[in-house]
Design a protein around this motif. Structure first.
Motif: not given
Length: 458
Positions: A431-458
Motif C-alpha cells: 500500500d502507500s506505506r508498506e510492503v509485506w513480504v513472506w519469506v521462508r523464515g516468516g514475514i518481513v515488513r518494509q516501510a516505503i518511506s525508509e527506502l530513500g529518495a528513489g528515482d523518478p520516471a525517465p
C-alpha cells in the motif's frame, strides 16, 4: 485481498494428496503457469518458498533454495487432540466448528490463549524501516507461517494467518494491535486456508483430503461473527489457492488454468478455464477488485491477454493484449489503476527479457482502456507481485530484489530482504506505506518511506 519467489511452477501442481498443511492453507497461491517452465515459478501457499499460501515459492516461485514441493513434504500432516481431549495448560478450550463433514475444524473459546500475539522486531542487519515477525512459538520445521492476508485498518493492519506450530497447524484473524480476534485448528487430513481479511468480511475455508475423495467448504463472515461462522457457501471446489474481496471469492484449481468465481451478492458461482467447455484459455492470478476481477489468460501458442470478470454480466472477457512479439507477464489492479508488465516470451532459463511498466485508468471494457507505457521494468520469471493504494510491487528474481512503483508518477524504489530471514516466497501486500513480504523464515515488513529518495520516471 491475500496473492513468492523462486519456487518452481511444477511445485504449484503438487497434487492435493501430497500438499502440506501450510501449502493447502495458502490463500493467494496461483496455479502453475500454463506453458511456463524453467526457473520462473510462482509462490506456494506454505511458508517455505511459494507464492501466497503455505509454502515459500519465488518469482513465480524460483527464488531461494526451497520449493513449494519441499515445503509440502516438510510440513507434514497436522496432529491435533480434537475436542474430546483436554487442552494443554495455557491453551484455549475448543469446540467443533461444523464446517465440513468428516473434517475436524475446531474454533477457540479464547483466541488469545490459542495463538500468540503478532510481535514485530527490527530485521537482522538493521535495514531502515524493516521489521520481521518474531517467531516466538514452538515450531519444528519450515514453513513457520503461510503467506498472510493483510488489510489496512486505521493506523495498522488486520491480518489473516496460518501458523505452523510444534505438532499442529492453527489459523487466526488478528486485530490491528496484533491480538487474535478468532482462532481455529485442524485435525488429521483437514487443511485450513489462510483467512482472507477484508474491510468488512473474512473468508474462511477448509479442505478434507483423503485417498478416495477431496471435499471443501468455504465461509464468509463479518468480524463480529467469526467464532460462530458455520454455514458454508454453495461451492464445493478444491483449490490450490484463493483470493478475495469483500464480495467476491476466486478459487484457483483444482486443474491448472481453471478458476471458480463466487459472487456473494448474487450467491452464484461459475467456473472458467479449460474445463468450462466454452473454449476459454487457461486463467491465472485472477484478482478481485470492486465489481470486477482481473488476471492473465494463457493460450496454447504461449501468448497472453489481460482478462476481466464483471459482476453485472457474470462473464469473463479479454481486456488487453500486447503487440507481438511481446506478451503480458503480469496484469492486475487496485481498483483505480490497471497495471501490467510487457516483455518478451519466457526463455529457456525461465525468465522474460527486460520489461516495460504500463498503466491505464481502470476500465471494465476494452474500448475504455487507455494503455500508457510508463518506464522500463525489471526482469522477472513467473510474476510475484501485489498492488494497492496506487502502489505496485514486483519481485525481480535475477536481482533477488523487490521493485516498488508509485503509479501516479511511476516513481521507483527497490530493496532486498535481509538474507538472514531466508528466501523470499511471496509479496503478500503493498500500500502507500508498506510492503509485506513472506519469506521462508516468516514475514518481513518494509516501510516505503525508509527506502530513500528513489528515482523518478525517465
Amino acid at each position: 485481498m491475500r496473492n513468492v519467489l523462486p519456487v518452481s511452477l511444477a511445485a504449484r501442481a503438487v497434487p492435493l494428496l501430497l500438499v502440506s498443511v501450510l501449502s493447502a492453507s495458502c490463500s493467494r497461491n496461483p496455479p502453475e503457469r500454463p506453458g511456463g517452465g524453467g526457473a520462473g515459478g510462482h509462490p506456494a501457499t506454505g511458508g517455505a518458498g511459494g507464492h501466497p499460501a503455505t509454502s515459500g515459492a519465488t518469482q513465480g516461485s524460483t527464488h531461494g533454495s526451497g520449493t513449494a514441493g519441499e515445503a509440502a513434504t516438510d510440513a507434514g500432516v497436522p496432529v491435533d487432540a480434537g475436542p474430546d481431549v483436554a487442552a494443554p495448560p495455557g491453551d484455549s478450550a475448543w469446540k467443533a466448528a461444523g464446517w465440513l463433514d468428516g473434517c475436524q475444524v475446531d474454533v477457540a473459546d479464547e483466541p488469545k490463549k490459542a495463538l500468540p500475539p503478532l510481535r514485530w522486531e527490527p530485521c537482522p542487519g538493521g535495514a531502515p524501516g524493516c521489521t520481521s515477525l518474531a517467531v516466538d512459538w514452538d515450531h519444528d520445521k519450515y514453513p513457520r507461517t503461510a503467506s498472510p492476508s493483510v488489510v489496512r485498518w486505521g493506523d495498522g493492519y488486520r491480518v489473516g494467518l496460518v501458523l505452523q506450530r510444534l505438532g499442529d497447524q492453527r489459523a487466526g484473524v488478528y486485530d490491528a494491535d496484533g491480538t487474535p480476534l478468532a482462532a481455529w485448528r485442524s485435525k488429521d487430513y483437514c487443511l485450513l486456508t489462510v483467512p482472507e481479511v477484508g474491510h468488512e468480511r473474512v473468508w474462511l475455508g477448509a479442505q478434507r483430503v483423503g485417498v478416495d475423495a477431496i471435499a471443501s467448504a468455504y465461509l464468509v463472515s463479518g468480524y463480529d461473527e467469526l467464532a460462530s461462522a458455520s454455514q458454508p457457501i454453495p461451492v464445493d471446489v478444491s483449490n490450490r489457492g484463493l483470493t478475495a474481496s469483500d464480495d467476491t471469492l476466486v478459487l484457483s484449481g483444482p486443474d491448472v488454468g481453471a478458476i471458480t468465481i463466487y459472487d456473494r451478492i448474487s450467491n452464484k458461482a461459475r467456473e472458467f478455464g479449460p474445463r468450462s467447455g466454452d473454449g476459454a484459455p487457461s486463467i491465472d492470478r485472477m484478482h478481485p477488485v470492486g465489481d470486477s476481477a482481473v488476471g492473465l489468460a494463457f493460450f496454447e501458442d504461449r501468448t497472453t491477454e489481460g482478462w476481466i470478470w464483471n459482476r453485472k454480466a457474470h462473464s469473463i472477457e479479454p481486456l488487453h493484449r500486447a503487440e507481438s512479439p511481446r506478451i503480458l507477464v503480469d496484469f492486475t489492479s487496485d481498483g483505480q489503476t490497471l497495471v501490467w508488465l510487457e516483455a518478451s516470451p519466457v526463455s529457456d532459463d525461465g525468465l522474460h527479457g527486460p520489461s516495460t511498466l504500463w498503466t491505464s485508468p481502470f476500465a471494465a471494457a476494452k474500448a475504455d482502456l487507455a494503455p500508457t507505457p510508463r518506464r522500463p521494468g525489471p526482469v522477472i520469471g513467473y510474476p510475484i507481485s501485489a498492488v494497492g493504494e496506487g502502489f505496485y510491487a514486483v519481485y525481480a528474481i535475477g536481482e533477488k530484489a523487490i521493485h516498488v512503483y508509485r503509479l501516479s508518477d511511476a516513481h521507483h524504489w527497490s530493496f532486498k530482504t535481509p538474507p538472514e530471514v531466508f528466501d523470499l516466497q511471496d509479496i503478500a501486500h503493498v500500500d502507500s506505506r508498506e510492503v509485506w513480504v513472506w519469506v521462508r523464515g516468516g514475514i518481513v515488513r518494509q516501510a516505503i518511506s525508509e527506502l530513500g529518495a528513489g528515482d523518478p520516471a525517465p
